[in-house]
Design an enzyme around this catalytic site. Structure first.
Site, PDB file in Angstrom:
ATOM      1  CG  HIS A 116      -2.027   0.968   1.147  1.00 22.10           C
ATOM      2  ND1 HIS A 116      -2.922   1.138   2.169  1.00 22.10           N
ATOM      3  CD2 HIS A 116      -2.409   1.852   0.204  1.00 22.10           C
ATOM      4  CE1 HIS A 116      -3.785   2.085   1.862  1.00 22.10           C
ATOM      5  NE2 HIS A 116      -3.492   2.541   0.669  1.00 22.10           N
ATOM      6  CD  GLU A 151      -2.797   2.353  -3.750  1.00 21.07           C
ATOM      7  OE1 GLU A 151      -3.624   3.292  -3.794  1.00 21.07           O
ATOM      8  OE2 GLU A 151      -2.994   1.288  -3.130  1.00 21.07           O
ATOM      9  CG  HIS A 152      -0.481   5.931  -0.515  1.00 24.14           C
ATOM     10  ND1 HIS A 152      -1.185   6.997  -0.002  1.00 24.14           N
ATOM     11  CD2 HIS A 152      -1.337   4.874  -0.489  1.00 24.14           C
ATOM     12  CE1 HIS A 152      -2.398   6.609   0.330  1.00 24.14           C
ATOM     13  NE2 HIS A 152      -2.516   5.310   0.051  1.00 24.14           N
ATOM     14  CD  GLU A 211      -5.247   5.622   2.715  1.00 23.91           C
ATOM     15  OE1 GLU A 211      -4.955   4.501   2.236  1.00 23.91           O
ATOM     16  OE2 GLU A 211      -5.260   6.655   2.029  1.00 23.91           O
TER      17      GLU A 211
END
Length: 185
Positions: free
Chosen positions: A91, A94-95, A173
């Site tokens: 994740h 991805e960011h 998140e």
């Protein structure tokens, strides 16, 4: 809406449900579910598939109803590939890829918005990370350049500040997801 209007609407809805429910139940009992194999066979989306010299697999479906192109890039890396006992790396990756590249510094979303992109984002799952955007046909070269550049020229654009910022975002998140009903399940 007045109390009288709400009462009338409720009465009409209740009456409609009372009248139609037996008819629907009778119809439902006689209906046979379609076999999944028939449903799958009925879906026919024509596409071309080829592999570039660099190994990238390309799928192209042409539909000329609107002058737009959907670009979707999938990487075969997801959370299932993370080290045991560690979480969030896929994740975070991805960011980080949204923070620009060596030849396209800055926020990845901004140049896409400038060319009229819509529905742009990315997601991470167990076995993949993907990025997508829909752009006007005339902007396809820009979208492909940005995707290509972050594939080949990402590392030189990653700074400690960007990394620290995105670690905070991804951690937040995760906390928000874990705190949802069934979040840890």
């Amino acid at each position: 809406m007045s109390r009288l209007s709400r009462s009338l609407l409720l009465a009409l809805t209740t009456t409609a449900l009372t009248v139609t429910a037996p008819a629907l139940a009778k119809h439902h009992e006689s209906a046979e579910p379609a076999p999944v194999s028939e449903l799958v066979a009925a879906v026919d989306i024509p596409y071309e598939e080829f592999t570039l010299d660099n190994g990238l697999k390309v799928l192209v479906h042409t539909d000329r109803k609107a002058p737009i192109v959907a670009v979707s890039i999938w990487y075969g890396v997801g959370s299932a590939h993370e080290p045991e006992g560690k979480t969030g790396y896929a994740h975070l990756f991805e960011h980080i890829m949204f923070n620009g590249s060596e030849n396209a510094p800055g926020d990845y979303f901004e140049p896409l918005r400038q060319i009229g992109a819509t529905d742009l984002n990315g997601t991470t799952w167990l076995d993949r990370t993907n990025y997508f955007q829909t752009v006007p046909t005339s902007a396809l070269d820009v979208a492909l350049f940005l995707e290509s550049d972050r594939m080949g020229y990402l590392l030189g654009a990653v700074t400690q500040e960007k990394l620290d910022n995105q670690i905070g975002v991804v951690s937040n998140e995760k906390r928000q997801g874990d705190n949802q009903p069934y979040g840890l399940v």
